[in-house]
Enzyme design. Structure first.
Site, PDB file in Angstrom:
ATOM      1  N   LYS A  87    -107.496  78.086  86.724  1.00  0.00           N
ATOM      2  CA  LYS A  87    -107.149  79.600  86.661  1.00  0.00           C
ATOM      3  C   LYS A  87    -107.064  80.056  88.272  1.00  0.00           C
ATOM      4  CE  LYS A  87    -106.530  83.500  84.997  1.00  0.00           C
ATOM      5  NZ  LYS A  87    -105.027  83.602  84.510  1.00  0.00           N
ATOM      6  N   CYS A 105    -113.863  75.056  90.646  1.00  0.00           N
ATOM      7  CA  CYS A 105    -115.088  74.903  90.419  1.00  0.00           C
ATOM      8  C   CYS A 105    -115.839  76.166  89.988  1.00  0.00           C
ATOM      9  CB  CYS A 105    -115.908  74.147  91.476  1.00  0.00           C
ATOM     10  SG  CYS A 105    -114.798  72.490  92.134  1.00  0.00           S
ATOM     11  N   ARG A 128    -111.822  78.865  84.489  1.00  0.00           N
ATOM     12  CA  ARG A 128    -111.312  78.848  85.893  1.00  0.00           C
ATOM     13  C   ARG A 128    -110.679  77.106  85.870  1.00  0.00           C
ATOM     14  NH1 ARG A 128    -113.701  82.033  90.002  1.00  0.00           N
ATOM     15  NH2 ARG A 128    -113.441  80.075  91.314  1.00  0.00           N
ATOM     16  N   LYS A 160     -93.978  79.788  82.149  1.00  0.00           N
ATOM     17  CA  LYS A 160     -94.841  79.886  80.995  1.00  0.00           C
ATOM     18  C   LYS A 160     -94.670  78.675  79.910  1.00  0.00           C
ATOM     19  CE  LYS A 160     -97.323  81.980  81.953  1.00  0.00           C
ATOM     20  NZ  LYS A 160     -97.212  82.657  83.175  1.00  0.00           N
ATOM     21  N   ASN A 199    -118.934  74.740  95.879  1.00  0.00           N
ATOM     22  CA  ASN A 199    -117.505  75.096  95.868  1.00  0.00           C
ATOM     23  C   ASN A 199    -116.823  75.025  97.084  1.00  0.00           C
ATOM     24  OD1 ASN A 199    -117.912  75.478  92.887  1.00  0.00           O
ATOM     25  ND2 ASN A 199    -117.349  77.622  92.970  1.00  0.00           N
ATOM     26  N   GLY A 200    -115.675  74.516  97.250  1.00  0.00           N
ATOM     27  CA  GLY A 200    -114.924  74.406  98.347  1.00  0.00           C
ATOM     28  C   GLY A 200    -114.712  72.919  98.859  1.00  0.00           C
ATOM     29  N   TRP A 248    -114.016  70.687  89.493  1.00  0.00           N
ATOM     30  CA  TRP A 248    -112.792  70.340  89.248  1.00  0.00           C
ATOM     31  C   TRP A 248    -112.504  69.317  90.423  1.00  0.00           C
ATOM     32  CZ3 TRP A 248    -108.064  70.703  92.139  1.00  0.00           C
ATOM     33  CH2 TRP A 248    -106.838  70.610  91.362  1.00  0.00           C
ATOM     34  N   GLU A 255     -96.086  75.250  81.540  1.00  0.00           N
ATOM     35  CA  GLU A 255     -97.641  74.922  81.672  1.00  0.00           C
ATOM     36  C   GLU A 255     -98.344  75.044  80.301  1.00  0.00           C
ATOM     37  OE1 GLU A 255     -99.433  78.254  83.820  1.00  0.00           O
ATOM     38  OE2 GLU A 255     -98.356  79.644  82.741  1.00  0.00           O
ATOM     39  N   HIS A 269     -72.548  75.946  88.972  1.00  0.00           N
ATOM     40  CA  HIS A 269     -72.369  75.273  90.260  1.00  0.00           C
ATOM     41  C   HIS A 269     -73.012  73.930  90.132  1.00  0.00           C
ATOM     42  CE1 HIS A 269     -70.459  78.573  92.331  1.00  0.00           C
ATOM     43  NE2 HIS A 269     -71.181  79.373  91.757  1.00  0.00           N
ATOM     44  N   GLU A 321     -90.135  82.722  85.808  1.00  0.00           N
ATOM     45  CA  GLU A 321     -91.269  83.086  85.113  1.00  0.00           C
ATOM     46  C   GLU A 321     -91.557  82.510  83.702  1.00  0.00           C
ATOM     47  OE1 GLU A 321     -94.505  83.674  85.389  1.00  0.00           O
ATOM     48  OE2 GLU A 321     -94.927  84.348  83.725  1.00  0.00           O
TER      49      GLU A 321
HETATM   50  C1  F6R Z   1     -99.346  80.718  86.059  1.00  0.00           C
HETATM   51  C2  F6R Z   1    -100.221  81.078  86.751  1.00  0.00           C
HETATM   52  C3  F6R Z   1    -100.073  80.697  88.115  1.00  0.00           C
HETATM   53  C4  F6R Z   1    -100.879  81.707  89.098  1.00  0.00           C
HETATM   54  C5  F6R Z   1    -100.937  81.148  90.618  1.00  0.00           C
HETATM   55  C6  F6R Z   1    -101.460  82.327  91.468  1.00  0.00           C
HETATM   56  O1  F6R Z   1     -99.284  81.166  84.546  1.00  0.00           O
HETATM   57  O2  F6R Z   1    -101.203  81.677  86.380  1.00  0.00           O
HETATM   58  O3  F6R Z   1     -98.873  80.341  88.542  1.00  0.00           O
HETATM   59  O4  F6R Z   1     -99.851  82.894  89.034  1.00  0.00           O
HETATM   60  O5  F6R Z   1    -101.708  80.258  90.484  1.00  0.00           O
HETATM   61  O6  F6R Z   1    -102.569  82.806  91.222  1.00  0.00           O
HETATM   62  P1  F6R Z   1    -103.309  84.060  91.561  1.00  0.00           P
HETATM   63  O7  F6R Z   1    -102.397  85.561  91.016  1.00  0.00           O
HETATM   64  O8  F6R Z   1    -104.598  84.234  91.169  1.00  0.00           O
HETATM   65  O9  F6R Z   1    -103.059  83.988  93.042  1.00  0.00           O
END
Ligand code: F6R
Length: 623
Positions: free
Chosen positions: A618, A2, A27, A500, A115-116, A89, A503, A519, A496
């Protein structure tokens, strides 16, 4: 997740609020709303979906407003000068106009964005319904609007203070009352709020991105603080109701960093920014003569760090993958036993900590609720907490004892790219710092410094292969599953790379330590199940080649990320993306780039919303 924007000033509020909401879009949200206060009357609009839907609602508004309220929307009449806005959100209740913020009380005079999460909202709601309040939404936030109404006795500030004593949970709120059109109130606990100080105007937001276009002067609120904003600007009160003076911070981020700059998406812009962002992360922090890293943010705790004999790094998602690279680095070069914990699991384990343990907390946003909870737990246990955070003034940055900022500017696209390579770069600096405090020789330190300094040019070189990587993505665009594989320093890259791809393109992908394939997972391999293999020329190269042969023998297709000059890999891999040679510990910074570009092109080929993948946010501010 949010986002909040509030405005009180000399200018027309609506365009500033809408612009602020757009800056917070990254976000993640599913609905939005705005409430304007004009001559003691309130005009509110809400919409499900993107901000453009809200804009449409406003521009196509045919409601028979009295003339005064029409002026609130008319720039020629000056428009309303006070307003609050929100991107939601969904947590309590589906995305809908009823559930979108701002929320109001029964009288329609008190309006609130939040927010929260208000944890005891059900008890409050039940109690207020019994007293005759009528609720319109399923949200926790609406309970707070009615609670303030219930406690209101002609002074909004007092009613908000009283209400906040009743609720439990987290909040960042901005609220106004139509009968007190000369002020807005904001308060914070566990959810960020920053007050932007313009000329005869105050903008309050959950994130500096919504403010930096209007002012570079900001005050970050701390938990328990409340701010009353009127024509004279903000007055801040601490949790004991005493008026306080807080430091004004300079917002260092540049507005251009928050725009696309000619690229079709923020994601590709951020991937291409990496030569500069890796440089910015290490700039001024490397001392070649001493083979050492200079980390000003750790000065105050440097002696404590010298005595640390165990490290736990806590993080989530992509940041956790970077942490896993750090584990290899810190153990190999600084000789300190290091483990990585999911931040959301940290509290639930019996942690065996002592005064020689350091907890390193890594977060791009600095607001991830799970990670913040882990910091609080570590502090509760009395151990040293060190932050590696990108967002200056964020909750994690302020909660930790000391730390290092990434300095990569705002990362707007939801998928983390430039923050990831920066996080590993910072961990390499920390490894130097802690290694040189211990047994690392000057020569080794200098070799690491030289190699770190050479990284930006090497990343530039990989980016030149973007066209080839796009062609490889086209070739594999129909695949429905991928394995990502690597060993040792590139083992976390397998995780990682898979994050990528899934997502961004919604294609099923799993990361494995390459040695684990035989395994179990190798059973899945056939001609339709390709592997993306990180196989730089390092100490585990031969082992990787054997594992690749095993996949090849089962008709599995392989895309390899290999070291320039490695021609023999072409005999095994179907497609090869080359990265320049570097020190083994730094290879993940380079091998991340082809994986990012591959995932980006796969998503574009599928016509997806690359910068805002479905279901994601985000900044994940719920646990
Ligand atoms: C994936 C991604 C998320 C963040 C995770 C932690 O591309 O962006 O997996 O890495 O939500 O976010 P932060 O670094 O903001 O704590």
């Amino acid at each position: 997740m949010c986002g909040i924007v509030g405005y009180f000033g000399k200018n027309e509020a609506l365009p500033i609020l809408i612009d602020g909401l757009k800056r917070l879009e990254y976000r993640g949200y599913d609905s939005s709303g705005v409430a304007l206060l004009h001559q003691s009357k309130v005009l509110c609009f809400k919409a499900v979906g993107k901000i453009v839907e809200l804009e449409k609602k406003i521009s196509e508004d045919k409601s028979p407003h009295p003339p005064l309220l029409k002026h609130a929307l008319d720039p020629e009449q000056g428009g309303a000068k006070i307003g609050i806005a929100h991107t939601r959100w969904a947590t309590h209740g589906v995305p809908s106009e009823q559930n979108a913020h701002p929320h109001s009380d029964c009288s329609g005079k008190i309006w609130l964005v939040h927010n929260g999460i208000i944890e005891n909202y059900q008890q409050i709601k039940k109690h207020l319904i019994e007293k005759g309040h009528i609720f319109k939404s399923e949200t926790d936030t609406e309970a707070l609007a009615h609670l303030i109404e219930d406690l209101y006795d002609g002074d909004l500030t007092e009613a908000v203070k009283k209400a906040l004593k009743v609720i439990t949970g987290t909040y960042g709120i901005v609220v106004f009352h139509a009968d007190e059109p000369n002020k807005i109130i904001a308060a914070k606990k566990g959810s960020p709020l920053v007050v932007g100080l313009g000329e005869n105007e105050t903008i309050i937001a959950s994130d500096v991105s919504a403010i930096m276009r209007y002012t570079k002067q900001a005050i970050y609120l701390d938990d328990g603080e409340m701010v009353e904003i009127d024509a004279n600007g903000p007055r801040i009160f601490d949790s004991f109701n005493a008026e306080i003076t807080k430091d004004i911070s300079e917002i260092e981020w540049d507005i251009n960093q928050a725009e696309k700059g000619g690229y079709p998406h923020f994601l590709i812009k951020e991937i291409f920014e990496q030569p500069e962002t890796v440089m910015n992360s290490v700039r001024g922090r490397l001392v070649l003569e001493e083979g050492m890293a200079k980390l000003g943010g750790l000065d105050a705790v440097a002696d404590k760090i010298r005595n640390i004999d165990r490290i736990i790094i806590v993080a989530c998602g992509t940041a956790r993958c970077a942490a896993l690279v750090g584990e290899y680095m810190l153990e190999e070069y600084a000789g300190i036993p290091t483990e990585v914990d999911y931040a959301h699991e940290f509290r639930y384990k019996k942690q065996i900590l002592n005064d020689k343990t350091a907890v390193i907390v890594m977060s791009q946003s600095g607001e991830t609720a799970d990670t913040l909870a882990a910091v609080k737990e570590a502090k509760e246990k009395g151990v040293l907490t060190l932050g590696i955070v990108n967002t200056v003034g964020s909750s994690i940055a302020r909660e930790t004892d000391a730390g290092i900022y990434n300095h990569v500017g705002p990362e707007i696209s939801v998928a983390s790219t430039k923050a990831f390579t920066s996080q590993i770069s910072i961990l390499s600096l920390l490894t130097l710092f802690m290694g040189r405090q211990r047994d690392m020789s000057l020569v080794t330190g200098q070799r690491i410094v030289n190699e770190i300094q050479a990284l930006p040019d090497k990343i530039r070189k990989i980016l030149e292969a973007d066209g080839e990587i796009k062609k490889i993505a086209e070739k594999y665009s129909k695949a429905t599953s991928f394995a990502f594989l690597g060993r040792k320093y590139n083992h976390p890259l397998a995780f990682e790379g898979a994050i990528k791809l899934k997502e961004l393109s919604y294609i099923h992908a799993e990361g494995f330590a390459a040695g684990e394939m035989k395994h179990g997972p190798i059973a899945m391999i056939d001609e339709n199940f390709p592997s993306f293999y990180f196989v730089p020329e390092d100490s585990v190269y031969e082992k990787n080649v054997s594992n690749m042969q095993e996949i090849k023998a089962r008709a599995g297709k392989i895309i390899a990320v290999a070291t320039e000059g490695d021609e023999k890999i072409k005999d095994i891999a179907d497609d090869v993306i080359y990265i320049p040679k570097t020190l083994e510990m730094l290879t993940p910074i380079l091998s991340a780039v082809p994986a990012q570009l591959f995932a980006y092109h796969m998503a574009v080929l599928k016509g997806l919303d690359v910068d805002k993948p479905r279901n994601l946010a985000k900044s994940v501010t719920v646990e």
